[in-house]
Design a protein around this motif. Structure first.
Motif, PDB file in Angstrom:
ATOM      1  N   THR A  15       0.834  -1.202   0.000  1.00 34.08           N
ATOM      2  CA  THR A  15       0.000   0.000   0.000  1.00 34.08           C
ATOM      3  C   THR A  15       0.864   1.244   0.000  1.00 34.08           C
ATOM      4  O   THR A  15       2.054   1.198   0.266  1.00 34.08           O
ATOM      5  CB  THR A  15      -0.919   0.048   1.242  1.00 34.08           C
ATOM      6  N   THR A  16       0.211   2.353  -0.288  1.00 34.57           N
ATOM      7  CA  THR A  16       0.861   3.652  -0.222  1.00 34.57           C
ATOM      8  C   THR A  16      -0.061   4.593   0.544  1.00 34.57           C
ATOM      9  O   THR A  16      -1.274   4.378   0.586  1.00 34.57           O
ATOM     10  CB  THR A  16       1.168   4.194  -1.631  1.00 34.57           C
ATOM     11  N   THR A  17       0.486   5.600   1.151  1.00 31.70           N
ATOM     12  CA  THR A  17      -0.293   6.539   1.957  1.00 31.70           C
ATOM     13  C   THR A  17      -0.713   7.734   1.118  1.00 31.70           C
ATOM     14  O   THR A  17       0.118   8.350   0.458  1.00 31.70           O
ATOM     15  CB  THR A  17       0.542   7.025   3.158  1.00 31.70           C
ATOM     16  N   LEU A  18      -2.006   8.036   1.143  1.00 31.94           N
ATOM     17  CA  LEU A  18      -2.540   9.233   0.491  1.00 31.94           C
ATOM     18  C   LEU A  18      -3.044  10.163   1.581  1.00 31.94           C
ATOM     19  O   LEU A  18      -3.757   9.736   2.482  1.00 31.94           O
ATOM     20  CB  LEU A  18      -3.680   8.882  -0.458  1.00 31.94           C
ATOM     21  N   ARG A  19      -2.685  11.432   1.496  1.00 30.17           N
ATOM     22  CA  ARG A  19      -3.091  12.408   2.500  1.00 30.17           C
ATOM     23  C   ARG A  19      -3.932  13.498   1.858  1.00 30.17           C
ATOM     24  O   ARG A  19      -3.625  13.960   0.765  1.00 30.17           O
ATOM     25  CB  ARG A  19      -1.860  13.025   3.160  1.00 30.17           C
ATOM     26  N   THR A  20      -4.974  13.885   2.577  1.00 32.20           N
ATOM     27  CA  THR A  20      -5.788  15.026   2.158  1.00 32.20           C
ATOM     28  C   THR A  20      -5.814  16.007   3.329  1.00 32.20           C
ATOM     29  O   THR A  20      -5.196  15.754   4.365  1.00 32.20           O
ATOM     30  CB  THR A  20      -7.232  14.614   1.806  1.00 32.20           C
ATOM     31  N   GLU A  21      -6.567  17.065   3.198  1.00 35.80           N
ATOM     32  CA  GLU A  21      -6.678  18.055   4.265  1.00 35.80           C
ATOM     33  C   GLU A  21      -7.304  17.457   5.526  1.00 35.80           C
ATOM     34  O   GLU A  21      -6.950  17.825   6.635  1.00 35.80           O
ATOM     35  CB  GLU A  21      -7.528  19.224   3.772  1.00 35.80           C
ATOM     36  N   ARG A  22      -8.209  16.488   5.366  1.00 37.87           N
ATOM     37  CA  ARG A  22      -8.955  15.969   6.511  1.00 37.87           C
ATOM     38  C   ARG A  22      -8.559  14.574   6.983  1.00 37.87           C
ATOM     39  O   ARG A  22      -8.878  14.201   8.096  1.00 37.87           O
ATOM     40  CB  ARG A  22     -10.447  15.952   6.195  1.00 37.87           C
ATOM     41  N   PHE A  23      -7.916  13.776   6.146  1.00 40.95           N
ATOM     42  CA  PHE A  23      -7.627  12.400   6.538  1.00 40.95           C
ATOM     43  C   PHE A  23      -6.437  11.836   5.791  1.00 40.95           C
ATOM     44  O   PHE A  23      -5.979  12.403   4.806  1.00 40.95           O
ATOM     45  CB  PHE A  23      -8.848  11.496   6.338  1.00 40.95           C
ATOM     46  N   THR A  24      -5.966  10.711   6.296  1.00 41.25           N
ATOM     47  CA  THR A  24      -4.883   9.955   5.678  1.00 41.25           C
ATOM     48  C   THR A  24      -5.381   8.530   5.511  1.00 41.25           C
ATOM     49  O   THR A  24      -5.951   7.960   6.446  1.00 41.25           O
ATOM     50  CB  THR A  24      -3.633   9.966   6.584  1.00 41.25           C
ATOM     51  N   ILE A  25      -5.206   7.947   4.325  1.00 44.49           N
ATOM     52  CA  ILE A  25      -5.652   6.574   4.074  1.00 44.49           C
ATOM     53  C   ILE A  25      -4.549   5.785   3.375  1.00 44.49           C
ATOM     54  O   ILE A  25      -3.667   6.363   2.751  1.00 44.49           O
ATOM     55  CB  ILE A  25      -6.950   6.520   3.241  1.00 44.49           C
TER      56      ILE A  25
END
Length: 88
Positions: A15-25
């Motif tokens: 997997t790889t980590t994706l970050r947004t302003e509100r969450f990380t998945i």
């Protein structure tokens, strides 16, 4: 004289980590993201369709048990008869 093999290279995580302003998945490696209008579009490597729903709580002071209870209530309202399983 014995030959020593070099240690195998470490495998990349799946997997790889994706970050947004509100969450990380975490998403499968190779997926792409596109943010627009507060939304997040995920696309798997090679095309195709996915349905990923992300929910977050606006009350950061909830205890873990309150969060679990509220999440279960919210999820079962959306899918009557659903069973929720704790992540192990």
């Amino acid at each position: 004289m014995t030959a020593h093999a070099s240690p195998p290279a470490a495998a990349q995580p799946p997997t790889t980590t994706l970050r947004t302003e509100r969450f990380t998945i975490e998403v499968p490696r190779g997926w792409t993201k596109e943010e627009a209008g507060g939304g997040l579009l995920l696309q798997p490597h090679g095309g195709g369709r996915v349905n990923v729903q992300i929910y977050y709580q606006l009350s950061p002071d909830l205890s873990q048990s309150e969060m679990a209870r509220e999440t279960a209530r919210f999820m079962t309202r959306g899918v009557p008869g659903a069973s929720l399983f704790p992540r192990t």
